[in-house]
Structures are given as structure tokens and as C-alpha cells.
Design an enzyme around this catalytic site. Structure first.
Site, mmCIF file in Angstrom:
data_model
loop_
_atom_site.group_PDB
_atom_site.id
_atom_site.type_symbol
_atom_site.label_atom_id
_atom_site.label_comp_id
_atom_site.label_asym_id
_atom_site.label_seq_id
_atom_site.Cartn_x
_atom_site.Cartn_y
_atom_site.Cartn_z
ATOM 1 C CE LYS A 124 -10.422 2.993 5.324
ATOM 2 N NZ LYS A 124 -9.204 2.901 4.815
ATOM 3 C CD GLU A 149 -7.886 6.197 6.891
ATOM 4 O OE1 GLU A 149 -8.362 5.169 6.539
ATOM 5 O OE2 GLU A 149 -6.577 6.677 7.285
ATOM 6 C CD GLU A 190 -2.724 -0.432 2.616
ATOM 7 O OE1 GLU A 190 -2.942 0.743 3.079
ATOM 8 O OE2 GLU A 190 -3.727 -1.383 3.166
ATOM 9 C CD GLU A 228 -12.005 1.083 1.079
ATOM 10 O OE1 GLU A 228 -12.539 -0.036 1.411
ATOM 11 O OE2 GLU A 228 -10.728 1.449 1.015
#
Length: 440
Positions: free
Chosen positions: A321, A327, A264, A318
Site C-alpha cells: 500500500k 497505512e 472499517e 498490506e
């Protein structure tokens, strides 16, 4: 006979040229902590329209794995942390997991790695930690029984907090409290040729040291560079220094030949008002320059000539999250499949573009003020993006101590390899043909 020799030579060289343009080192993370994602089939079509050749999943979603069948895209699937105790204690459970999540789709779906757990070593969960290696062994044994042991690797993903020292990069070392655990894991991985998977995020380093020179250092932009005081190597970006610190830690433990994979890395394009660093320009610069740098195949100072396999976080935002706004803002594409920004992943953008490049390593130091600080993990949502170190960026010259695993260097450079390869083909064919004509 001679004509056929020339024909086969041309075929071989063309094959070499095509393979030299392969971008198997560029991957993307595909998290699904969201309620607005496009269907897997649409995502598979999107991926095939890009130069992305690998996808990392955080689980083993059947619909996604099926959608990627016959696409040629490599797939990393994950076994959840919650499955680790059962996998460790019951070989049959591990075997059933492999049958359900690997054998049911392979080889049409090109599964290349099974990642057992996510950031287990730095999780603080002793039960998971003690069961991690037995679980990996049982998964490996199940793959071996299916004659896939040499084709699908078994690994686990770590946060940069596994390092106890990363500054200077040549002095990188694992946290001593994880020493025995990591040594046993690495022995298993060395025996099975599986990669050491790590999550470096220069973004978090910049958050802890928001100076303009640190931002340039993180974004592969022109900067004074930072010198490793032990080797005299000047690092021009954070990514290189971070990866080399991991390489040094592996070498110090006797496992320098274990391959490093960046599981990542990424940069958010927006965040909360009080967050430092998220912006559309910064995200585009980081990911675009990183991809361009990987295409150059320059490698890091301690591992030159080969790009580290790198999975960019993330394919989509996303929206479910928890945590700060950043985030939920790491995506490259929107849920309607349009680009949030152009990071250079279209198939037409596979030639390294002109980006700020790293100068050749030198022993000269920059004029920044040293400010080494301890490596401190920064809390991160344990869903798609694991905990990441939030170190402060030491300025040059680097001095022994702790280099923030998020605040390290990575130089950029363009490559003429495709052109060189083409010239090699042309010159070789002409020379070979002239020799054959002369013989006749």
C-alpha cells in the site's frame, strides 16, 4: 408428558444462552494489497481459531471465498468501483457478476453482503456517483432472480465525509451536497433492509488533535467525557459519538431504522517518525477495548442494548500500500499467522474483560476547552482503507457545529449477560420442576 416439557424447556434455554454468547458483531477486513500473505486456506484456519465471525473482502477473490466455505464465517464481498458503470447500464453484466461471484459459491460460502463500490459518494467522481444506485438495483434484481434477495444484502461503503455535521452527535447531518443522492440510496436500502456501511477512525481524529485527553477519549480509556449540549448525554469515547452522529443523520433524513454497520475501524501499531499516534500500545488498547466494549452489548447512547456490527481493519498488514508507514501497519496478524499483539480475539477471550468502562450517561460536563473544527476528510489510500475524516476533537461540553467524525466517543462497559443468562436458565428450570412436582 411433563418430563418432555421440561426437556424441551431446557433445550430452548440452552439455545438462548448459547446464542447470547454469539459474537456475530465482530468482523475483520481482509485486504490483499501485499506480496507476502499466507495462502487462503491457512487464513481460513486462522479465522476459525478466533472469535471472528465475519470477514469483509474488498473484491471477490475466488480462492478466498472457496477457502471460507463451510466455515460458518459470514463474508462481505465487493464489486470494484470500476465495475459500477457496466453494472448500472447492463442488467446482464450484473447478473453474470452475481452468477460468477455469488452463485458459484453460495451457500457453502456464507456470503451475506455485496458491497457495490467503496466510498463512491465522497470520491468526487460524478460518473460513478450517478451510476451507483442503478448498479445496486441491478445487483439486487439479480439476487432476487436467484431467490437470494432476502438472504444477501446489497450495500455500499461510505467514508465519514458524508457527514456535514457531527457535533454534537444528536445534531448529526449528512453533507447537503450529497443529500439527494443519499436519500435515494437510503430509500433503496430501507426497502431492501440493507445496512448503511460507514468507516469511522478515531485514530485520524487524534492525529488532528493530539492532546492526552483526546487520546484517552479515542482509546476507551478513563477520561472526563464530552457532553452533547442538546441532549445532556455524556459520551465517554469517540466511537460512540461517531456512530450516534451517523444515526442522527439517518434519523434526520427519515431513515432511523436503517441498520448501521461499521465497515472499517482500526489503529496502526507503527508508522513514520513524523506520524502522531501509531504505537503497539495504542493499537492494542483501541482494538482490544473496542472488542471488549462490543461484547458488553451496551450499545451507543442513542442505540442502547445492541452492539453495532463492526469490522476491524485489518487482518494482515498490506506491504504494497502507498502512503505513510501507518497505512502498512494496521494488521492484527503477521504473514506467518502469529499475532502482532493480543486484541482478545481468541475463543477463550470471549467474556468481556475488565477494561476502562463508561459511566452511565449523565448531563454533567467535563472541564475541557471546546475546540470544534470543521469536518475535513483526510487523504487515505483508495485501496483497503478509504478516506477518513481527520477532525479535531472538540472538548466538553459539545456545542453545535461540526464534530470530527473521527474524534468521537465510545464508552466501554462490561456485561454480566452470560452470567445472567445462566442464572435465568437455572432458576427457570428449578421453578418449572417444582411446579411439576407439586402438580404430581
Amino acid at each position: 408428558m411433563r418430563k418432555s416439557s421440561i426437556f424441551f424447556l431446557i433445550c430452548f434455554l440452552l439455545q438462548y444462552f448459547c446464542s447470547s454468547n454469539s459474537e456475530s458483531f465482530v468482523g475483520v477486513n481482509y485486504g490483499i494489497v501485499a506480496d507476502n500473505l499466507p495462502p487462503p486456506d491457512a487464513t481460513a484456519k486462522l479465522l476459525k481459531s478466533t472469535s471472528i465471525e465475519k470477514v469483509r473482502l474488498y473484491g471477490a477473490d475466488p480462492a478466498i471465498i472457496k477457502a471460507l466455505a463451510n466455515s460458518g464465517i459470514g463474508i462481505v464481498i465487493g464489486a470494484a468501483n470500476g465495475d459500477i458503470p457496466a453494472m448500472a447500464s447492463d442488467p446482464n453484466f450484473a447478473g453474470q457478476w452475481v452468477n460468477s461471484n455469488v452463485m458459484a459459491y453460495y451457500p457453502a460460502s456464507k456470503i451475506i453482503v455485496v458491497s457495490v463500490g467503496n466510498e463512491v459518494v465522497t470520491s468526487g467522481d460524478q460518473n460513478l456517483l450517478s451510476n451507483l444506485l442503478p448498479a445496486m438495483r441491478n445487483v439486487q434484481n439479480a439476487l432476487n432472480s436467484a431467490s437470494l434477495g432476502g438472504k444477501i444484502k446489497v450495500s455500499t461503503v461510505h467514508s465519514m465525509a458524508v457527514l456535514g455535521q457531527s457535533e454534537p452527535p444528536s445534531a448529526g447531518a449528512f453533507n447537503s451536497s450529497f443529500g439527494d443522492t443519499l436519500k435515494a440510496l437510503l430509500q433503496f436500502q430501507s426497502e431492501n433492509s440493507s445496512p448503511f456501511m460507514i468507516n469511522p477512525y478515531p485514530f485520524f481524529a487524534y492525529q488532528s488533535d493530539p492532546r492526552p485527553e483526546t487520546l484517552a477519549f479515542c482509546l476507551f480509556q478513563p477520561n472526563a467525557g464530552r457532553v452533547d449540549s442538546r441532549t445532556g448525554i455524556k459520551y465517554m469515547n469517540m466511537f460512540d459519538a461517531q456512530v450516534d452522529a451517523v444515526h442522527s443523520a439517518l434519523s434526520a433524513m427519515g431513515f432511523k431504522d436503517v441498520e448501521i454497520v461499521v465497515a472499517e475501524t482500526g489503529w496502526p501499531y507503527k508508522g513514520d517518525p513524523n506520524e502522531v499516534g501509531p504505537s503497539l500500545d495504542n493499537a492494542k488498547n483501541y482494538n482490544g477495548n473496542l472488542i471488549n466494549y462490543l461484547r458488553s452489548k451496551v450499545g451507543t447512547p442513542l442505540m442502547p442494548g445492541k452492539s453495532v456490527d463492526t469490522y476491524i481493519f485489518a487482518l494482515y498488514d498490506e506491504n504494497l500500500k502507498p502512503g505513510p508507514g501507518s497505512e502498512r501497519s494496521f494488521g492484527l496478524f503477521r504473514s506467518d499467522l502469529s499475532m502482532i499483539y493480543d486484541a482478545g480475539l481468541s475463543k477463550s477471550a470471549q467474556t468481556p474483560a475488565s477494561t476502562p468502562l463508561t459511566p452511565a450517561p449523565t448531563a454533567s460536563a467535563a472541564t475541557l476547552t471546546p475546540s470544534p473544527t470543521p469536518v475535513m476528510p483526510s487523504p487515505k489510500t483508495p485501496t483497503t482503507t478509504p478516506a477518513i475524516l481527520a477532525p479535531t476533537t472538540p472538548s466538553t461540553p459539545l456545542t453545535p457545529g461540526i464534530l470530527p467524525p473521527g474524534s468521537e466517543i465510545r464508552g466501554t462497559a462490561t456485561s454480566c449477560e452470560p452470567l445472567h443468562s445462566l442464572l435465568l436458565i437455572i432458576v427457570t428450570i428449578i421453578a418449572f420442576t417444582l411446579v411439576e412436582v407439586h402438580r404430581e
